[in-house]
Every structure is written in structure tokens, then in C-alpha cells.
Design an enzyme around this catalytic site. Structure first.
Site, PDB file in Angstrom:
ATOM      1  N   HIS A  25      13.583  21.568 -30.637  1.00  0.00           N
ATOM      2  CA  HIS A  25      13.297  22.624 -31.603  1.00  0.00           C
ATOM      3  C   HIS A  25      11.847  22.590 -32.067  1.00  0.00           C
ATOM      4  O   HIS A  25      11.320  23.620 -32.499  1.00  0.00           O
ATOM      5  CB  HIS A  25      14.258  22.529 -32.783  1.00  0.00           C
ATOM      6  CG  HIS A  25      15.614  23.061 -32.480  1.00  0.00           C
ATOM      7  ND1 HIS A  25      16.381  23.733 -33.402  1.00  0.00           N
ATOM      8  CD2 HIS A  25      16.351  23.038 -31.334  1.00  0.00           C
ATOM      9  CE1 HIS A  25      17.528  24.095 -32.844  1.00  0.00           C
ATOM     10  NE2 HIS A  25      17.534  23.671 -31.591  1.00  0.00           N
ATOM     11  N   HIS A  64      22.341  20.651 -23.420  1.00  0.00           N
ATOM     12  CA  HIS A  64      23.732  20.584 -23.858  1.00  0.00           C
ATOM     13  C   HIS A  64      24.549  19.563 -23.065  1.00  0.00           C
ATOM     14  O   HIS A  64      25.755  19.439 -23.286  1.00  0.00           O
ATOM     15  CB  HIS A  64      24.376  21.963 -23.758  1.00  0.00           C
ATOM     16  CG  HIS A  64      23.817  22.944 -24.741  1.00  0.00           C
ATOM     17  ND1 HIS A  64      24.122  24.300 -24.716  1.00  0.00           N
ATOM     18  CD2 HIS A  64      22.968  22.777 -25.790  1.00  0.00           C
ATOM     19  CE1 HIS A  64      23.475  24.905 -25.704  1.00  0.00           C
ATOM     20  NE2 HIS A  64      22.769  24.003 -26.363  1.00  0.00           N
TER      21      HIS A  64
END
Length: 723
Positions: free
Chosen positions: A97, A265
Site C-alpha cells: 500500500h 493474496h
């Protein structure tokens, strides 16, 4: 206390002095915000003027630091327990992020400054609970101190997390320097609320879901896309288009997009086992006793298996602390159905999954739970192009690992700039096209002889200066791309940009390239030398002998080393320094000038002196006379400022962006101008600078200051000279 002061009065500073009360821009919202040019100076840096991070980090014991980070991954803390006893997923999300806020259009955002520590990023909904990740890192940051920046540590933590779970990473480079307050120049969008849906006030979408430039996220407060679907409505094919646009705006292709989505993920989990209504304010809005931590849950347990972050609940893979390609085996091997998480968020869960394919609970390994997929994950299966890539990755884990490692390196290093800025023992040897490689240039040639040939070449001062300026102005300090090094102005796409006046450019290069070849110099060096010669000739015409500092060594890039599509984002659509814009825009010309100055790393005084100098040198695009307030074109005089501040003149609008300067007494038109000229007389701060340069005793100062600012622009991408 003064007895006359009542109990209800404050005897010290009033709030307007210490808090965000009405600012000048609040009273006058259309005023030019020059603050973006005056950020990150020594006054805000507690490490002092003598501190040089790029030297300090070279003293770092990298092996010891990585060992400490590896140990951290499995040292669970009771105040924020690690999922399955491993912080890897959290650290990867933090690094992701940080890097994921980058956008290629203007190079802003990204992991290069440690800006995740500050508002607004520290309080974005998408960054919920990353404050905990940084606090977990604090003992390590404390130990290594000024030898490691937060910016480098955040990214390195993500790298080490992957390595600790079995991925062979592509490499790592240090060199990211911390900032010490929030950036003022980054436009994150116009919405008035977090996660505002499409079509609301200040929406970033128009037409058929056209995302506003330069934004690279679908909502205010998100890094990429809404994991529940477009505007929170699940539809994997629609989400696929959002994914494709947002990743493309980070310079990622489809294969890199699938690799990054899946690789991110493959480990860790999403958290939504509870009610978001129980969460307290984000860090920036939390009370002082929270000590900079946000989203605290004081109503229920709120940690471990009961954590709430995105609202989606579950892991994507069977083994969330292990690097493998199990993500694809679950995604492609099962049918998936929509369900709601305990927090009420949309998520996809498998139909008829085998018990052994379920991940275990983060606290109790005897409990197995359904894996989940977000709408973006389902796009990797439902979109035909993404599906083909997913199937290849599912069949070949080694290939998936290699593509991901390279894409992860690109994601986390894109805004660090070219390879010459990399520091450390793990720099990959390979030169990558997205790094904009430039070979080392020659230095052992006769600079004086080259300057003499340029001076007698027949090229005008304006041609010399404009060509050098156009070559250098592409540099941007946001991601350290562009600049004069490489002489890419002679290659596609730059040679054909309207802002570079292709016909004039070709004519000038036809003169300069043979000079470079004969002298054994690079064309890049000779272009800059040409500009320097133009400045020296102009200064002499104004009565001053100056030598513009020059350092040889620029190289010439080849077309094969130049990604045409990647460089297209550097094309200027306006350049107030040369009084040009491609067409009319909603944004005023002076705002575009200010934005370019900020990207070029210029201060307001430097912007001022450069505009005033370039005007009188005859460097305007297409030979335009706007702003050329002098009868001595080609002489480096302060005439621009003298004329601008002379009250014998009146300014009269003649169009949207055109003005005449007329003698007040006679009404005779003396000059014409644009808003990019008049702003230096209308804005109170810029006028203060203009008045300094208009003074009778500032003629030499003007020349000296212009030369200093000019050299700064020409050398902006000479990182080897900067340490």
C-alpha cells in the site's frame, strides 16, 4: 494569570494560530498555492543540515537488519497478535500500500518518501491497521536509527516477509529518503467523503467510467479498486476493467497485474470478523491517548480472529504463510458464490470445497474455515485475458514466482528512479527497460572547443536555450524520471512532441550532433552545453561575463533502451516557462506552470527568475511574443520584471488567456502577455520576488540567480554528482 482574564478566556495562543483554522486559501480559494514549492526543507527535518541519508545508509549492516526483520515476522505481540503466528501478510500489505499509491501520470505517490506515516495516507480506509505494522517495526527502526529511513524499512519489511515465506525475491535497493510532513502537491481527488460512490460530488469519473487523470484509484481512500465490486456492487467483469485501468496507471501490464494480485493474496488474510461500527477514528482523528493509533476497538476484543479491517473476512489460500501457487488452484478449481462477511461485506466463497483445502483459523489450528475471494480476485478468473494468464501461472509455479518477483520489484522500486540511484548489496545486475537506462557518457573531450563550435554554429540564443530546456524539463522529482541525460529528445516519442517544436528541434540537432561526433562527446552533453553557451552569450550582451558551470559525462540512450509508451506520460501539454500550452484546459495556465515547477524541484524564487530570463532570451514556443517585455531579445536582462512592475503601464484583457500592455498616457500597445506572465505581478508573493529582480541594483543578481537555477535544471538527473 492576569486577574482580568476570565475563566472562559485562553491566556495563550488562540486556536487559529495552532490548528487548521481558516487559511488564506480558504478565504481566497482561487489563490495560487505556492506552498507546494516550499516543502521538505531543513526546517522540518530533525536530522540537521549536515545529515545525508544516502551516505548514512551505506553504513547499515544489511545482513543484521534483515535477520532482525526475519525474527520479527514470527515474534507475535499480545497487543496485536500475528495471524497464524506470522506477520508476513501484514508487512506485505503495508509495503504494497506504500508503493501502490504511485501513479505514472505525474510520478507522485509511491513508497519513496515514507509518506504512509502522515495524513491522509495514514488514515485512508484502505490503510486501516497498517499503523500497527509500523508500530511493530518501531523497535527495529529505533535500533538502526538514522541509518535506515522509514521509507526503505517499510519496503524492505515487505521483501523480507516474502523471503521468510519461501519466495526468492528479485532484489532490493536502498535510497528512499523520508519526508517529515504531509505532501502538499499530491492531488488525491475532489470527493468530500471517503469511499464516495461514482456520480457524487467531486466524482473522479465522467462519461463511460473515464477515470480522472492523474488518479489511479477508483475511490477516495483506496489504493486500487473496491474489493467488493464497482461502487460496492459485485460484478467481476466490471471490476476487471477497474483493475486494468488502475494497474495500467501504475505502468503494469496484464501479466504483471495478475501476478501482483495473486502474489499479494497468496499470503495473509482479510479481516472482517466483527462490526465496523465498533471501530474508533482513524489515526489522524484519534484522541491523544491513542498515541497515533487508529481504528481501535474498545467495544469488543478486536484483535486476532476478531480483527476488523476491510470488512471482508478470510484467507485466500490454504497455506497463508507459505509462498506457492495455491491461489490459482483454489480460484480455478472451485465454483464460487457470493456471501456476506460477518461485517456485512460482499465476498466470494467456494462451493463444495474439500476440508483439506480450507485454511485453518488464525488462533486455533483445529478449526478450518472457508477461503474467500474478492471481486477483484474473481476478475482474474472471469476476464478472458486474465484467465489465460491465471491458467499458465496455475500450471507453472516457477514461472509465476519469477513473474511476480520481477513485478514486485518494479512495484516497489518504480518511484526510486534509475538504477544509478540504487544503493545496497542486493541490486539486480540486469538493466530493466522501465528503469530508463542510460549508458555512461564520455568525459575526456575538449569542452572549450565544443563551446566554441556551438557559439559559431549560426544557431540563435533562443534556439540554443530552448533546445536545452526542452531536453531537461521532462525531469520530475516525483519519480526521478526524465531529464537531459540520455538525450532522449532526439528519439521517439520526444522528437515528435508538439511542445518540442519538431521542425525547429530537427534543425538544431542537425547542427549539434556533428559537433558531438567530431569531439567525441555525447549528444546529451552537447545539448546542455548549447544551452549554457546561449546563456553565456545572453549574459555578455547584458554586460556580464559569466561561465555557466558544466560537468561532462551524460550518456546517449538508444531507441531500444526507450519504452515509447512509458515516456509518453512525460509529454508536456503546457510549459509556462516557454509560454505555451497545447490547448485550453479547465486548469489555469499559472496553475500548470506551478505544477511543472514543483515536479522540477524548483522554489518560487527559482521559478520566478527562470520565467523572467527565458522570456527575454527569445525561448518562447514558436517564437511567440507573449511576455517578451524587452527591446533587447537575446540579452539576459531584468526587463521582464522592470516592465511588469512599471505603473506607467496598464493591462487589458483581450481573450481568455491573452492581454495587452498599454501605455497609460497614450493607450499605445507595447507588449502582449498570458496569465503565465501576469501572475508574477498579480500574486502578492510572486510580485514580491518580481520587485526584487526589477530593482536597479539587481541586474547582476538576476543574472547570477538565473544561472544557478538554470544549472539546477540541467543537472537535476545527474545523480552521480549528488552523492
Amino acid at each position: 494569570m492576569d486577574p482580568k482574564t476570565s475563566a472562559g478566556q485562553c491566556p495563550v495562543m488562540h486556536g487559529a494560530n495552532t490548528t487548521a483554522a481558516q487559511s488564506n486559501t480558504a478565504w481566497w480559494p482561487n489563490a495560487l498555492n505556492l506552498d507546494i514549492l516550499h516543502q521538505h526543507d531543513t526546517k522540518t527535518n530533525p536530522l540537521g543540515e549536515g545529515y545525508r541519508y544516502r551516505e548514512a545508509v551505506k553504513q547499515l549492516d544489511v545482513a543484521a537488519l534483515k535477520a532482525d526483520l526475519t525474527a520479527l515476522m514470527t515474534r507475535s505481540q499480545p497487543w496485536w497478535p500475528a495471524d497464524w503466528g506470522h506477520y508476513g501478510g501484514l508487512m506485505i500489505r503495508m509495503a504494497w500500500h506504500a508503493a501502490g499509491s504511485y501513479r505514472v501520470a505525474d510520478g507522485r505517490g509511491g513508497a519513496g518518501t515514507g509518506n504512509q506515516r502522515f495524513a491522509p495516507l495514514n488514515s485512508w480506509p484502505d490503510n486501516a491497521n497498517l499503523d500497527k505494522a509500523r508500530r511493530l517495526l518501531w523497535p527495529i527502526k529505533k535500533k538502526y536509527g538514522a541509518k535506515i529511513s522509514w521509507a526503505d524499512l517499510i519496503v524492505l519489511a515487505g521483501n523480507v516477509a516474502y523471503e521468510s515465506m519461501g519466495l526468492k525475491t528479485y532484489g532490493f535497493a536502498f535510497g528512499r529518503e523520508d519526508i517529515w510532513h504531509p505532501e502538499k502537491d499530491i492531488y488525491w481527488g475532489s470527493e468530500k467523503a471517503w469511499l464516495a460512490p461514482t456520480g457524487g460530488e467531486g466524482s473522479r469519473y465522467s462519461g463511460q467510467r473515464d477515470l480522472e487523470n492523474p488518479l489511479a484509484a477508483v475511490m477516495m481512500g483506496l489504493i486500487y479498486v473496491n474489493p467488493e465490486g464497482v461502487d460496492g456492487q459485485p460484478d467481476p467483469l466490471k471490476t476487471a476493467q477497474d483493475v486494468r485501468v488502475t494497474f495500467a496507471r501504475m505502468a503494469m501490464d496484464d501479466e504483471e497485474t495478475v501476478a501482483l494480485t495473486a502474489g499479494g493474496h497468496t499470503v495473509g488474510k482479510s479481516h472482517g470478523n466483527g462490526s465496523a461500527a465498533n471501530l474508533g477514528p482513524a489515526p489522524e482523528g484519534a484522541d491523544v491517548h491513542e498515541q497515533g493509533l487508529g481504528w481501535n476497538n474498545h467495544s469488543s476484543r478486536g484483535i486476532g480472529r476478531d480483527t476488523v479491517t476491510s470488512g471482508i473476512e478470510g484467507a485466500w489460500t490454504t497455506h497463508p504463510t507459505q509462498w506457492d501457487n495455491g491461489y490459482f488452484k483454489l480460484l480455478l478449481g472451485y465454483d464460487w458464490e457470493l456471501k456476506k462477511s460477518p461485517a456485512g461485506a460482499w465476498q466470494w466463497e467456494p462451493v463444495g470445497i474439500k476440508e483439506d483445502d480450507k485454511p485453518v483459523d488464525v488462533e486455533d489450528p483445529s478449526i478450518r474455515l472457508n477461503p474467500i475471494m474478492t471481486d477483484a480476485d474473481m476478475a482474474m478468473k472471469m476476464d478472458p485475458a486474465y484467465r489465460r494468464i491465471s491458467e499458465r501461472f496455475a500450471a507453472d509455479q516457477a514461472y509465476f514466482s519469477e513473474v511476480f518477483a520481477r513485478a514486485w520489484f518494479k512495484l516497489t522500486h518504480r518511484d526510486l528512479g534509475p538504477k544509478s540511484r540504487y544503493i545496497g548489496p542486493e541490486i539486480p545486475a540486469e538493466d530493466l527497460l522501465w528503469q530508463d537506462p542510460v549508458p555512461v557518457g564520455p568525459t575526456a573531450y575538449d569542452v572549450g572547443a565544443v563551446k566554441s563550435r556551438i557559439a559559431t554554429s549560426g544557431l540563435s540564443v533562443g534556439e540554443l536555450v530552448a533546445t536545452a530546456w526542452d531536453s531537461a524539463r521532462t525531469w520530475r522529482g516525483s519519480d526521478y524520471r526524465g531529464g537531459a541525460n540520455g538525450a532522449r529528445i532526439r528519439l521517439a516519442p520526444q522528437k515528435d512532441w508538439a511542445g518540442n517544436e519538431p521542425e525547429r528541434l530537427a534543425r538544431v540537432l542537425a547542427v549539434l550532433e556533428p559537433i558531438a561526433a567530431a569531439a567525441g562527446a555525447s549528444v546529451a552533453d552537447v545539448i546542455v552545453l548549447a544551452g549554457n553557451v546561449g546563456v553565456e552569450l545572453a549574459a555578455k550582451a547584458a554586460g556580464f561575463d559569466v561561465t555557466v558551470p558544466f560537468a561532462p559525462g551524460r550518456g546517449d540512450a538508444t531507441q531500444a533502451q526507450t519504452d515509447v509508451e512509458s515516456f509518453e506520460v512525460l509529454e508536456p501539454v503546457a510549459d509556462g516557462f516557454r509560454n505555451w500550452q497545447q490547448r485550453s484546459f479547465a486548469v489555469q495556465p499559472e496553475e500548470m506552470l506551478l505544477d511543472r515547477a514543483q515536479l522540477m524541484g524548483l522554489s518560487a524564487p527559482e521559478m520566478t527568475v527562470l520565467v523572467g530570463g527565458l522570456r527575454v532570451l527569445g525561448a518562447n514556443h514558436g517564437g511567440s511574443k507573449h511576455g517578451v517585455f524587452t527591446d533587447r531579445v537575446g540579452a539576459l536582462t531584468n526587463d521582464f520584471f522592470v516592465t511588469l512592475t512599471d505603473m506607467a503601464h496598464a493591462w487589458v484583457p483581450t481573450g481568455r488567456n491573452s492581454y495587452e500592455i498599454r501605455e497609460r498616457a497614450s493607450g499605445v500597445v507595447k507588449y502582449t502577455a498570458t496569465r503565465a506572465d501576469l501572475v508574477f505581478g498579480s500574486n502578492s508573493v510572486l510580485r514580491a520576488y518580481a520587485e526584487v529582480y526589477a530593482q536597479d541594483d539587481s541586474r547582476e543578481k538576476f543574472v547570477r540567480d538565473f544561472v544557478a537555477a538554470w544549472v539546477k535544471v540541467m543537472n537535476a538527473d545527474r545523480y552521480e554528482l549528488q552523492g
